[in-house]
Design a protein around this motif. Structure first.
Motif, PDB file in Angstrom:
ATOM      1  N   ARG A   1      -1.996  -8.303  -3.418  1.00 28.39           N
ATOM      2  CA  ARG A   1      -1.175  -9.034  -2.433  1.00 28.39           C
ATOM      3  C   ARG A   1      -1.845 -10.314  -1.952  1.00 28.39           C
ATOM      4  NH1 ARG A   1      -2.313  -4.483   1.385  1.00 28.39           N
ATOM      5  NH2 ARG A   1      -3.834  -5.291   2.831  1.00 28.39           N
ATOM      6  N   ASP A   2      -3.166 -10.340  -1.932  1.00 37.39           N
ATOM      7  CA  ASP A   2      -3.861 -11.521  -1.399  1.00 37.39           C
ATOM      8  C   ASP A   2      -4.144 -12.567  -2.465  1.00 37.39           C
ATOM      9  OD1 ASP A   2      -3.879 -10.305   1.024  1.00 37.39           O
ATOM     10  OD2 ASP A   2      -5.958  -9.626   0.946  1.00 37.39           O
TER      11      ASP A   2
ATOM     12  N   THR B   1       0.846  -1.197   0.000  1.00 36.34           N
ATOM     13  CA  THR B   1       0.000   0.000   0.000  1.00 36.34           C
ATOM     14  C   THR B   1       0.884   1.251   0.000  1.00 36.34           C
ATOM     15  OG1 THR B   1       0.012  -0.023   2.389  1.00 36.34           O
ATOM     16  CG2 THR B   1      -1.841  -1.131   1.317  1.00 36.34           C
TER      17      THR B   1
ATOM     18  N   GLN C   1       5.649 -10.289   4.262  1.00 37.44           N
ATOM     19  CA  GLN C   1       5.383  -9.179   5.196  1.00 37.44           C
ATOM     20  C   GLN C   1       4.268  -8.290   4.666  1.00 37.44           C
ATOM     21  OE1 GLN C   1       9.243  -7.370   5.424  1.00 37.44           O
ATOM     22  NE2 GLN C   1       9.588  -8.140   7.493  1.00 37.44           N
TER      23      GLN C   1
ATOM     24  N   TYR D   1       2.651   1.545   3.240  1.00 30.77           N
ATOM     25  CA  TYR D   1       3.801   0.650   3.384  1.00 30.77           C
ATOM     26  C   TYR D   1       5.028   1.274   2.714  1.00 30.77           C
ATOM     27  CZ  TYR D   1       6.648  -3.590   3.186  1.00 30.77           C
ATOM     28  OH  TYR D   1       7.669  -4.496   3.336  1.00 30.77           O
TER      29      TYR D   1
ATOM     30  N   LYS E   1       6.289   4.148   4.669  1.00 32.04           N
ATOM     31  CA  LYS E   1       6.986   3.636   5.861  1.00 32.04           C
ATOM     32  C   LYS E   1       8.391   3.121   5.510  1.00 32.04           C
ATOM     33  CE  LYS E   1       4.195   0.779   8.254  1.00 32.04           C
ATOM     34  NZ  LYS E   1       3.459   0.006   9.177  1.00 32.04           N
TER      35      LYS E   1
ATOM     36  N   LYS F   1      -4.645  -4.533  -2.194  1.00 28.02           N
ATOM     37  CA  LYS F   1      -4.989  -5.679  -1.338  1.00 28.02           C
ATOM     38  C   LYS F   1      -5.290  -6.907  -2.186  1.00 28.02           C
ATOM     39  CE  LYS F   1      -8.007  -6.713   2.643  1.00 28.02           C
ATOM     40  NZ  LYS F   1      -7.678  -8.088   2.582  1.00 28.02           N
TER      41      LYS F   1
ATOM     42  N   CYS G   1       1.900  -9.064   2.693  1.00 20.14           N
ATOM     43  CA  CYS G   1       0.613  -9.776   2.682  1.00 20.14           C
ATOM     44  C   CYS G   1       0.091 -10.052   4.092  1.00 20.14           C
ATOM     45  CB  CYS G   1       0.787 -11.078   1.924  1.00 20.14           C
ATOM     46  SG  CYS G   1      -0.769 -11.900   1.604  1.00 20.14           S
ATOM     47  N   HIS G   2       1.005 -10.323   4.998  1.00 21.53           N
ATOM     48  CA  HIS G   2       0.567 -10.788   6.325  1.00 21.53           C
ATOM     49  C   HIS G   2       0.929  -9.820   7.442  1.00 21.53           C
ATOM     50  CE1 HIS G   2      -0.626 -14.555   4.567  1.00 21.53           C
ATOM     51  NE2 HIS G   2       0.580 -14.706   4.055  1.00 21.53           N
ATOM     52  N   ASN G   3       0.887  -8.515   7.107  1.00 23.87           N
ATOM     53  CA  ASN G   3       1.064  -7.506   8.143  1.00 23.87           C
ATOM     54  C   ASN G   3       2.357  -7.672   8.933  1.00 23.87           C
ATOM     55  OD1 ASN G   3      -0.235  -5.227   8.776  1.00 23.87           O
ATOM     56  ND2 ASN G   3      -1.971  -6.238   9.804  1.00 23.87           N
ATOM     57  N   GLY G   4       3.422  -7.991   8.247  1.00 24.45           N
ATOM     58  CA  GLY G   4       4.715  -8.089   8.911  1.00 24.45           C
ATOM     59  C   GLY G   4       5.077  -9.471   9.409  1.00 24.45           C
ATOM     60  N   ASN G   5       4.109 -10.408   9.381  1.00 23.39           N
ATOM     61  CA  ASN G   5       4.406 -11.763   9.891  1.00 23.39           C
ATOM     62  C   ASN G   5       5.089 -12.610   8.816  1.00 23.39           C
ATOM     63  OD1 ASN G   5       3.225 -11.260  12.399  1.00 23.39           O
ATOM     64  ND2 ASN G   5       1.200 -11.579  11.504  1.00 23.39           N
TER      65      ASN G   5
END
Lengths: 367, 225
Positions: free
Chosen positions: B85-86, A283, B112, A286, A289, B82, B114-118
């Protein structure tokens, strides 16, 4: 994200080093300049306070910065001052600024009567030699003696007279140079004139009242409490504070521009990488950031280097110029760090916004 | 729903100076789940533009693209990101790996995002094994052959388990031996994992690996097989 930021920093070494250097210089400039100013003002203030007098009695229009004073008072005022209720002792002092023996802009000389000076509390502690006795005797403090390699019985020419160093004083009390009051008065062709009176009160509780009484009895003359001298001196030096603010603003601006340019250049260089991030579904937030993280990482390294450089500069200047005092306070270390971070952050905002709004296809096809 | 991707009367016009260039004209296309479709045609026929439109990377001038029923023209840039990425994995002709990062880190970035940093390190290892590069996790792109780089790019496209892989000339920069490996890797992914793939190529031979071939010319589909 952190991996990408760190990898990019290590990949573009020259850009990284220049940016770090810019932030480090910003921090050093702020800390050394502020440290030098604060150090000098604190040194002057603490030396005046260490004399032990309660009040400085100054002629009308005189500055708290004693070296700037050109106003003289008649020594007869001493009798009237000592007759004031609550006054225990008075010491007339003549001040003169000499450009001899180093120091920032020279050194202040106090012309004193040793006995009267001691009566107001200013016990001058001798490290070696003896107190003022002869007409052309001179006392110097340890820092001045070390800076100029002065020893007992050395000759120093001041005001067209040869003075003999008869004693080395413990540093930190009053001026760095003392000579007899009458000698200084005669040399300046101002017999019976003095620059200020140091006043000792009968009790510390009475200081405020005594100062009020003196101002009432001597309209136009000024009193300066020794206790608040540091604060008053800092206020008198408002011009210096404005100068510091201007230099600080310029340092922040330069650092901001360097980070802006560095990050803008990196965005141009890495247009395709930004296109890849967009293809991966990153995004705008992102991407912003990612760029800001890189700029902040640069700033943090720059700030740490700036701290090291500042302490190195402090050590070097203290050795090279022993009469200079630089105080790097924790509050200014924190403030300079915050300013460095803010300039790095602001410098990265436009490049990161530009990166975030790039067209993904154009970015991917960028050569 | 078996229909994953639908292009409806899709058109894209670029303006260069005062001239309008119709890169894609009136394309209608459906891709079903588990299909391996190739879109073939000469350079400049609009294949890559079509892929960018289907992947939500560019906005169409006319028509619509639906991914699992979602109309990409009706959603914001953020929502399109979104979807990318998904649901979509891209493979490019020039690999487009981050040159400063090693293979593992290249996959981590995709994860990262896709999964909010995880990050699932086990998944990264499995995918790298799947493309035959489990021993190249710490290698940077320049330390890999071109074929290996493209396989890392395929691994990156796969790492988030996408609905659809859009591969734009994935063999365009490879020699024939590596092209063969990459094409058969894609084929295996489709056959063994049921991965839906749209392959863009100018190479008629390469296009034969797909179950269905679509030919394009001058921005239009001229044949469906």
């Amino acid at each position: 994200m952190a991996n990408l930021a760190i990898a990019n920093l290590s990949k573009r070494k020259t850009r990284t080093l220049v940016s770090i250097l810019a932030v480090a210089i910003e921090i050093t400039l702020i800390l050394v300049l502020v440290g030098l100013t604060k150090g000098t003002l604190n040194d002057v203030a603490s030396r005046i306070q260490n004399i032990g007098a309660d009040i400085l009695f100054l002629p009308p229009g005189a500055s708290s910065i004693l070296s700037l004073n050109n106003y003289f008072m008649h020594i007869n005022l001493k009798d009237s001052i000592i007759a004031t209720e609550g006054v225990k002792a008075v010491s007339p002092v003549m001040t003169w600024m000499t450009n001899k023996l180093g120091g920032i802009g020279g050194n202040i000389i106090f012309g004193i009567n040793p006995k009267e000076f001691n009566n107001v509390g200013g016990n001058l502690e001798l490290l070696s030699g003896k107190h003022l006795q002869g007409e052309y005797d001179m006392l110097v403090d340890r820092r001045l003696a070390e800076a100029n390699d002065l020893r007992l019985n050395d000759q120093v020419e001041v005001l067209n007279h040869q003075f003999t160093v008869v004693g080395i004083l413990k540093a930190g009390v009053g001026a760095r140079i003392y000579i007899p009051l009458t000698t200084l008065q005669n040399a300046l062709n101002e017999p019976n004139r003095v620059s200020l009176f140091f006043v000792k009160c009968q009790s510390p509780e009475q200081v405020g009242e005594v100062a009020s009484r003196l101002e009432k009895s001597f309209p136009g003359y000024q009193t300066q409490l020794s206790e608040t001298y540091a604060q008053d001196l800092a206020e008198s030096a408002r011009g210096i504070n404005q100068f510091i603010s201007a230099i600080t603003a310029i340092a922040i601006l330069v650092s901001f521009l360097v980070i802006l340019l560095a990050m803008y250049t990196t965005i141009i260089e890495r247009t395709r990488e930004i296109g890849i991030l967009k293809a991966l579904g990153a995004t705008k937030a992102y991407i912003v950031k990612t760029i800001v993280t890189e700029a902040v990482a640069l700033s943090i390294i720059g700030i740490l280097c700036g701290y090291l450089l500042s302490f190195a500069a402090q050590t070097w200047m203290s050795n090279a110029y022993p009469l200079i005092t630089i105080i790097i306070t924790p509050s200014w270390i924190i403030l300079a760090g915050i300013l460095g971070l803010v300039s790095g952050f602001l410098g990265s905002l436009y490049p990161s916004y530009r990166a975030a709004t790039l067209d993904p296809v154009e970015a991917l096809n960028y050569e | 729903m078996n229909n994953i991707l639908r292009a409806k009367n899709l058109g894209k016009v670029y303006r260069v100076g005062k001239i309008d260039i119709h890169a894609v004209r009136g394309v209608n296309l459906d891709v079903e789940k588990g299909e391996f479709v190739s879109i073939v045609g000469p350079s400049g026929c609009g294949k890559s533009t079509l892929l960018h439109l289907m992947g939500g990377m560019a906005k169409p001038t006319t028509g619509k693209v639906f991914i699992e029923g979602t109309d990409l023209s009706m959603i914001s840039d953020g929502e399109r990101a979104k979807i990318r990425r998904d649901k979509i994995g891209f493979v490019f002709q020039r690999f487009n790996l981050f040159s400063a990062l090693n293979s593992q880190q290249n996959l981590e970035i995709a994860m990262q995002i896709c999964h909010n940093g995880n990050i699932d390190h086990q998944r990264i290892k499995e995918i790298m094994k799947l493309v035959g590069l489990e021993n190249k996790l710490q290698h940077k792109p320049l330390e890999l052959s071109m074929g290996e780089q493209q396989r890392v790019a395929i691994a990156r496209a796969l790492v988030n388990n996408p609905l659809l892989i859009l591969a734009d000339e994935p063999t365009g920069n490879l020699d024939s031996a590596n092209s063969y490996k990459v094409l058969y890797l894609l084929k295996d992914l489709n056959r063994n994992l049921g991965q839906t793939i749209v392959l863009i190529t100018h190479n008629q031979e390469a296009s034969k690996i797909a179950d269905r071939k679509i030919e394009m010319k001058d921005g239009m589909i001229i044949s469906l097989s």
